[in-house]
Write a protein that holds these residues in place. Structure first.
Motif, mmCIF file in Angstrom:
data_model
loop_
_atom_site.group_PDB
_atom_site.id
_atom_site.type_symbol
_atom_site.label_atom_id
_atom_site.label_comp_id
_atom_site.label_asym_id
_atom_site.label_seq_id
_atom_site.Cartn_x
_atom_site.Cartn_y
_atom_site.Cartn_z
ATOM 1 N N LEU A 173 36.237 35.045 55.744
ATOM 2 C CA LEU A 173 36.866 34.620 54.500
ATOM 3 C C LEU A 173 38.143 35.394 54.234
ATOM 4 O O LEU A 173 38.285 36.553 54.631
ATOM 5 C CB LEU A 173 35.919 34.851 53.315
ATOM 6 C CG LEU A 173 34.601 34.087 53.264
ATOM 7 C CD1 LEU A 173 33.829 34.514 52.012
ATOM 8 C CD2 LEU A 173 34.840 32.592 53.248
ATOM 9 N N LEU A 174 39.062 34.748 53.531
ATOM 10 C CA LEU A 174 40.177 35.426 52.878
ATOM 11 C C LEU A 174 39.852 35.425 51.389
ATOM 12 O O LEU A 174 39.430 34.404 50.840
ATOM 13 C CB LEU A 174 41.490 34.687 53.141
ATOM 14 C CG LEU A 174 41.904 34.565 54.613
ATOM 15 C CD1 LEU A 174 43.151 33.689 54.750
ATOM 16 C CD2 LEU A 174 42.156 35.940 55.208
ATOM 17 N N ASP A 175 40.048 36.547 50.723
ATOM 18 C CA ASP A 175 39.538 36.687 49.353
ATOM 19 C C ASP A 175 40.487 37.561 48.543
ATOM 20 O O ASP A 175 40.933 38.612 49.011
ATOM 21 C CB ASP A 175 38.144 37.313 49.427
ATOM 22 C CG ASP A 175 37.531 37.584 48.070
ATOM 23 O OD1 ASP A 175 37.890 36.887 47.106
ATOM 24 O OD2 ASP A 175 36.683 38.498 47.983
ATOM 25 N N ASN A 176 40.790 37.106 47.312
ATOM 26 C CA ASN A 176 41.667 37.913 46.456
ATOM 27 C C ASN A 176 40.962 38.376 45.183
ATOM 28 O O ASN A 176 41.606 38.865 44.256
ATOM 29 C CB ASN A 176 42.921 37.125 46.088
ATOM 30 C CG ASN A 176 42.631 35.943 45.173
ATOM 31 O OD1 ASN A 176 41.481 35.576 44.968
ATOM 32 N ND2 ASN A 176 43.686 35.331 44.643
ATOM 33 N N GLY A 177 39.651 38.218 45.122
ATOM 34 C CA GLY A 177 38.911 38.664 43.954
ATOM 35 C C GLY A 177 38.588 37.568 42.956
ATOM 36 O O GLY A 177 37.780 37.783 42.051
ATOM 37 N N ASN A 196 29.875 31.120 39.921
ATOM 38 C CA ASN A 196 30.084 30.307 41.116
ATOM 39 C C ASN A 196 30.811 31.092 42.203
ATOM 40 O O ASN A 196 30.480 30.980 43.390
ATOM 41 C CB ASN A 196 30.876 29.042 40.767
ATOM 42 C CG ASN A 196 30.000 27.932 40.240
ATOM 43 O OD1 ASN A 196 29.500 27.093 40.977
ATOM 44 N ND2 ASN A 196 29.805 27.923 38.923
ATOM 45 N N TYR A 197 31.796 31.879 41.792
ATOM 46 C CA TYR A 197 32.528 32.713 42.757
ATOM 47 C C TYR A 197 31.569 33.673 43.458
ATOM 48 O O TYR A 197 31.558 33.777 44.698
ATOM 49 C CB TYR A 197 33.637 33.475 42.033
ATOM 50 C CG TYR A 197 34.304 34.540 42.863
ATOM 51 C CD1 TYR A 197 35.303 34.223 43.785
ATOM 52 C CD2 TYR A 197 33.920 35.879 42.733
ATOM 53 C CE1 TYR A 197 35.902 35.211 44.551
ATOM 54 C CE2 TYR A 197 34.518 36.867 43.493
ATOM 55 C CZ TYR A 197 35.509 36.530 44.402
ATOM 56 O OH TYR A 197 36.100 37.510 45.166
ATOM 57 N N ASP A 198 30.752 34.379 42.689
ATOM 58 C CA ASP A 198 29.815 35.348 43.277
ATOM 59 C C ASP A 198 28.810 34.650 44.194
ATOM 60 O O ASP A 198 28.530 35.127 45.308
ATOM 61 C CB ASP A 198 29.068 36.093 42.173
ATOM 62 C CG ASP A 198 29.966 37.037 41.389
ATOM 63 O OD1 ASP A 198 31.025 37.419 41.919
ATOM 64 O OD2 ASP A 198 29.613 37.362 40.234
ATOM 65 N N ILE A 250 33.238 25.228 44.042
ATOM 66 C CA ILE A 250 34.020 25.878 42.983
ATOM 67 C C ILE A 250 34.336 27.316 43.385
ATOM 68 O O ILE A 250 33.503 28.018 43.937
ATOM 69 C CB ILE A 250 33.230 25.867 41.662
ATOM 70 C CG1 ILE A 250 33.014 24.427 41.191
ATOM 71 C CG2 ILE A 250 33.957 26.663 40.572
ATOM 72 C CD1 ILE A 250 32.059 24.317 40.021
ATOM 73 N N SER A 251 35.577 27.725 43.139
ATOM 74 C CA SER A 251 36.090 29.069 43.415
ATOM 75 C C SER A 251 36.471 29.268 44.875
ATOM 76 O O SER A 251 36.785 30.389 45.285
ATOM 77 C CB SER A 251 35.099 30.169 42.991
ATOM 78 O OG SER A 251 34.041 30.316 43.925
ATOM 79 N N SER A 252 36.460 28.184 45.668
ATOM 80 C CA SER A 252 36.826 28.294 47.076
ATOM 81 C C SER A 252 37.741 27.129 47.458
ATOM 82 O O SER A 252 37.621 26.034 46.911
ATOM 83 C CB SER A 252 35.580 28.279 47.955
ATOM 84 O OG SER A 252 35.925 28.410 49.324
ATOM 85 N N LYS A 299 30.581 33.008 47.411
ATOM 86 C CA LYS A 299 31.044 34.060 48.315
ATOM 87 C C LYS A 299 29.861 34.688 49.044
ATOM 88 O O LYS A 299 29.926 34.928 50.267
ATOM 89 C CB LYS A 299 31.809 35.124 47.520
ATOM 90 C CG LYS A 299 32.340 36.258 48.375
ATOM 91 C CD LYS A 299 33.119 37.256 47.536
ATOM 92 C CE LYS A 299 33.569 38.445 48.353
ATOM 93 N NZ LYS A 299 34.330 39.433 47.538
ATOM 94 N N ALA A 300 28.783 34.914 48.324
ATOM 95 C CA ALA A 300 27.591 35.496 48.947
ATOM 96 C C ALA A 300 27.030 34.574 50.020
ATOM 97 O O ALA A 300 26.635 35.027 51.109
ATOM 98 C CB ALA A 300 26.537 35.786 47.878
ATOM 99 N N VAL A 301 26.971 33.283 49.736
ATOM 100 C CA VAL A 301 26.468 32.313 50.723
ATOM 101 C C VAL A 301 27.332 32.327 51.975
ATOM 102 O O VAL A 301 26.822 32.336 53.106
ATOM 103 C CB VAL A 301 26.414 30.904 50.105
ATOM 104 C CG1 VAL A 301 26.136 29.854 51.180
ATOM 105 C CG2 VAL A 301 25.338 30.840 49.023
ATOM 106 N N PHE A 302 28.647 32.332 51.789
ATOM 107 C CA PHE A 302 29.557 32.353 52.940
ATOM 108 C C PHE A 302 29.362 33.622 53.768
ATOM 109 O O PHE A 302 29.298 33.578 55.006
ATOM 110 C CB PHE A 302 31.013 32.280 52.465
ATOM 111 C CG PHE A 302 31.431 30.943 51.920
ATOM 112 C CD1 PHE A 302 30.820 29.764 52.338
ATOM 113 C CD2 PHE A 302 32.452 30.851 50.988
ATOM 114 C CE1 PHE A 302 31.213 28.535 51.854
ATOM 115 C CE2 PHE A 302 32.857 29.621 50.493
ATOM 116 C CZ PHE A 302 32.235 28.456 50.922
ATOM 117 N N LEU A 303 29.265 34.760 53.081
ATOM 118 C CA LEU A 303 29.156 36.027 53.800
ATOM 119 C C LEU A 303 27.823 36.153 54.526
ATOM 120 O O LEU A 303 27.757 36.675 55.645
ATOM 121 C CB LEU A 303 29.347 37.193 52.824
ATOM 122 C CG LEU A 303 30.757 37.359 52.258
ATOM 123 C CD1 LEU A 303 30.793 38.484 51.226
ATOM 124 C CD2 LEU A 303 31.772 37.629 53.363
#
Length: 356
Positions: free
Chosen positions: A273-277, A258-260, A291-293, A263-267
């Motif tokens: 984005l602010l992102d810590n991994g 879900n994170y991957d 999820i993950s955001s 994040k890909a959709v947002f980018l």
């Protein structure tokens, strides 16, 4: 009428559940029914993730311990004392249909408890995501109080022959519920999310506890914080430092996927984005983040923000803050509601006692 035997059966269930924790399953020989239920419950906990990939042993144990802590004689008496003489009046037994969600383990248990402790029968349609935990606990309760055998029925097909309904679902399914059950007294629950208000004065410990509100149950619960309100000029350095302890969440495959993906959709949409991994922060006016955001917004004036939150109350399950708003919840406590903390602020016991 509330029967003391029903209360005692739930107290017995609380003692049974209190034997199980992620650290250790400790058998207490004085607990009722251990010969029949103790080992089988451990097996069920171990199998839960095969039934629902989000139901890791850690999350299931947390839910079990939350209910063990809630189901004490002191808590039940305090909860029900608010209704005074209402429990002393003989009321017609009604059959209450429960349509349960399955986003987090045992999410429908409070409705189940409320129906039985008010002396009613229940027809239960479990979510396909949580079909095993509640039926097991129901069997234990029937063992503790045989009179409950005729009051608990699990239904796989169509719900029929009921007087009242409590249904939980999405905003889309709620419209269906409202139409289908329009002739029945009902509580229909829709999507809600929780938010936190920060003012920049939070301690490291408070922000670390906020991480519990965000990551418990992988953020799938309506009481999980999915939105942050922060003052203009706020920097997230302290926040990211405090939540670093939750970094292992990214090692869980379903969360990582879900994170991957998100994040890909947002980018790809060119969102900043602010992102810590293992968590992304996105500036967004919505409450429901994937999820993950977590979404965030800046505010200028706390009083204006409080006024706005009041107008948007139907979208919000609970608010976390350091006493910045009335009835806000302390950091780290969203997933530890008391028996008297009702979903959507709808008093289920009053509804069940007053519905004719």
């Amino acid at each position: 009428m509330l029967q003391n035997e029903k209360k005692q059966s739930f107290i017995a269930l609380g003692r049974f559940l209190n034997q199980f924790s992620e650290a250790e399953n400790t058998r207490n020989e004085s607990v009722l029914g251990n010969d029949l239920f103790f080992d089988d419950f451990i097996k069920l906990i171990q199998l839960s993730q095969s039934h629902n990939g989000w139901y890791t042993p850690e999350q299931v144990y947390f839910a079990i311990q939350s209910w063990a802590n809630a189901l004490t004689e002191e808590n039940i008496d305090k909860w029900l004392s608010a209704y005074g003489a209402d429990f002393a009046v003989n009321k017609k037994e009604r059959t209450v249909a429960l349509i349960l969600a399955g986003n987090i383990p045992l999410v429908g248990f409070h409705d189940f408890l409320s129906v039985l402790i008010t002396g009613n029968k229940t027809l239960i349609k479990t979510s396909s995501n949580d079909q095993h935990l509640l039926p097991f606990l129901a069997k234990y309760l029937i063992f503790a109080d045989e009179s409950l055998k005729d009051k608990i029925t699990f239904v796989e097909g169509k719900l029929e022959n009921f007087d009242t309904v409590i249904a939980t679902g999405s905003n889309n399914t709620a419209r269906y519920f409202e139409y289908y059950f329009k002739d029945k007294p009902s509580i229909i629950r829709k999507n809600r999310n929780s938010a936190a208000i920060l003012n920049g004065k939070e301690t490291h410990e408070e922000l670390e506890a906020l991480g519990e509100d965000i990551f418990r149950y992988f953020g799938l619960g309506c009481r999980n914080v999915s939105k942050l309100f922060v003052p203009k000029g706020y920097t997230f350095d302290a926040f990211f430092q405090a939540i670093f302890k939750y970094q292992d969440v990214i090692h869980y495959e379903k969360y990582a996927n879900n994170y991957d993906y998100n994040k890909a959709v947002f980018l790809m949409s060119n969102f900043k984005l602010l992102d810590n991994g293992f968590l992304t922060l996105k500036e967004d006016s919505s409450y429901a983040s994937p999820i993950s955001s977590v979404f965030y917004e800046f505010y200028d004036n706390i009083d204006e923000l409080k006024a706005r939150l009041e107008t948007e109350a139907e979208q919000i399950q609970c608010i976390v803050s350091n006493n910045l708003t009335e009835n806000s919840i302390a950091f780290g406590q969203t997933q530890n509601p008391q028996l008297w903390d009702y979903a959507d602020n709808v008093d289920t016991i009053s509804f069940l006692l007053t519905t004719k």
